[in-house]
Design an enzyme around this catalytic site. Structure first.
Site: not given
Lengths: 233, 233, 233, 233
Positions: B94, B96, B168, B226
């Site tokens: 998580h 920002h 958020h 790949y």
């Protein structure tokens, strides 16, 4: 010597993250070995800081592996088509650099808004069409090479050594692996400047042809007077 | 071994500032320990350059602290809800990060404008709704997890391992802590490219489905070609 | 002493990549030697990290090479015209820095939107016209100098020490090579801030004249009270 | 001890270039010494990498120099007015950071578009008016302080510790010099995210009050549960 070409291709690939052109393994550089005519290219999916000359893959123009224990870049067939069609191309670089890729995703050419562009690219950098479904199903990487070849049959690949692929990224060319990376750096910076230019002034116009001529020709060709009598390389 | 998972989670958290995904303490990564089924997560509010394995917190899926002397990340309940619902998720990140958060703040999805996106995310990255007042008053972090779970009941969390939270930030998923951070780096770069793409051409369109298929499937699944026969990790 | 001026010009040129003002060899700085009146300038096309004082070229104001074994910068004639016309100019810097060049390519001046600008430039930074075909055919670099000189006959080159060239880049001036580079850094940052300002608010207005006066004059002239009683250099 | 405060102010000032908040000498940080009530501030126009504690200037609240051989920052009177009016302010930071200054030049507030903002600023960051000519002629720096004081008589300077000055830059506040710099870093990042948010979606809306409350209050006040039981400092 082939061994020297391996070293040159190694260095050119390692230069990609240093020049902020790639993240992770998102780019590949190749060079044509003068002596043998073979192509030396980065292996697929190996991190740049782990690369050694032992990872490099040597192929002939038909894609047969001549030397090396790794799979070549998944974009190898695209490189090979360009080398086959244009003997004057000695190095090829493929990256997803941020601003160039944004233009590719926007499906827009990079116009010559200034002399920074004109110093290296003698006219606009085109954005080629998206491949058709049939082309992708047949052979994606080879058809990518074929539309690049098709484009440069009508445009000088030495004078305008770069092209965008719609929805994908950018290919640049040069007289060596290093030279193709150099052009990728210039193309990325020119794309960034052009982005800002058109944000500042949506009516901005390309420079006049005579200024494009002046800047390109003071750096290239027999009347060039920039530098110390040799190229930027 | 649990001790190895602590080291892996430590390294994955320390990678956040190196990848320019966070400032100060604004991000957290966790991993599910294969052997015990416990979750290892960063402690709350500790700077990345001070982190050691001793700071790591080990919890069971109900949030009981099994090991560690620090409070776990304030976002722990969100991580736990996702781990509970999706056994195939082994790592969660998580952050920002700037461009992903800008899309989250704008309340807009990140569309697949190019193959960079398609190489890792098999379709658009959605932006989920703002939580309701009652949900926030009840249990903010758990309800955040619940709307993520709700979304991925209808979408494949392995094929599109990331989601935006309106107002958020972003959560990404993977088969390890490191893999989830890798996806956060890709998502941030794709967000940045898409931002530029739509600024350059507000009419830009996502790539066709067959090109999305091609790029995603040449890197994932049983026909992938790949890399060297293992994943990017 | 001339030898000291060579060192100063070397350092000022090496500062260009450190200040992120250039890529490769895209910029040049010169200084007027106080004692001899000669101009010391960077050689053409030499990489900044290879530069030594031995590469520097010493010329008189008519362009005759007094000392040095390298070709001077291809922009030398532009520098010389400015030095000839304005004895108060002791240093000149030319770069294609990203935001300043974007304004130059957009053909737009950099207005004084804030006190950062006013601290160093006493009014807007103009964008001069594209040269005419005849001027370019006659002598491109000299005519570039002439339109700069023409502009600063009507504007104070000390109070507003910078100018944009349409479709090209930026020239800045100062009381030394170092001072001209300092002004190029300020101009680039001001261009970047102004770009963002007008994107945020297309109706944004320059600061009032009395605020421009206040900031410029608290740093410059006999009533200045910024710093420790000497200039920023 | 006053000597410790000098060291703290030195470090906080040296942090400005490390956090990319300033170029050259464009910023200053001060702190109120608890024991003596004196203010310690950076000297005017000295480069950050040359700063030592010997350069620091100690003043009383009326601006009398108590200790130090250098002129204090030219913005000292602004700092003093804020310290006089708000005893709870222990540190002040002034910078011209790029995105915050762009908002200041645009004359626009920074709205709370996301939880990154809400974690540190409990509501929008205002942009104050340009000073009047008479105010500037009377005492520019003191009047700058007075309009800041005037603003925070109606707003909580602890809950929203930052303000923009139209056409100028940003001031941030904190419970120490370091804390005020921390807030300047957050404000700059939030300004950058908000810029992108409104470019992506000009109709983007601030987060609802209940989400603002939630994020601010989980980090601040007696029911905070972020971190290890102490603040981010």
């Amino acid at each position: 010597m082939l061994q020297e070409t391996l070293v040159r291709v190694l260095y050119a690939n390692q230069d990609l993250p240093k020049q902020s052109l790639v993240k992770f393994t998102w780019g590949n550089v190749s060079e044509r070995d003068e002596e043998t005519g073979y192509i030396v290219i980065k292996p697929s999916g190996v991190e740049y800081d782990e690369l050694t000359t032992d990872h490099m893959v040597v192929l002939d123009l038909d894609g047969n592996i001549i030397q090396g224990n790794y799979r070549p870049s998944s974009d190898t067939k695209t490189h090979l088509e360009v080398y086959k069609a244009f003997p004057q191309v000695k190095g090829i670089c493929h990256v997803h650099s941020t601003y160039a890729t944004a233009y590719a995703q926007a499906g827009m050419p990079i116009l010559a808004f200034g002399t920074t562009h004109a110093d290296y690219f003698y006219g606009p950098i085109s954005c080629l069409r998206v491949l058709k479904k049939e082309e992708i199903e047949d052979d994606y990487e080879r058809h990518t090479g074929l539309i690049i070849v098709d484009h440069f049959k009508k445009h000088d690949i030495v004078a305008t050594p770069g092209v965008l692929l719609h929805g994908h990224g950018v290919f640049t060319f040069g007289k060596s692996a290093k030279d193709s990376v150099y052009h990728a750096v210039v193309l990325e910076e020119v794309a960034r400047m052009n982005y800002l230019t058109t944000q500042i002034n949506p009516q901005a116009k390309p420079i006049p042809q005579y200024l494009l001529d002046k800047h390109y020709l003071r750096k290239h060709g027999k009347n060039a007077y920039y530098g110390q009598g040799k190229s930027h390389e």
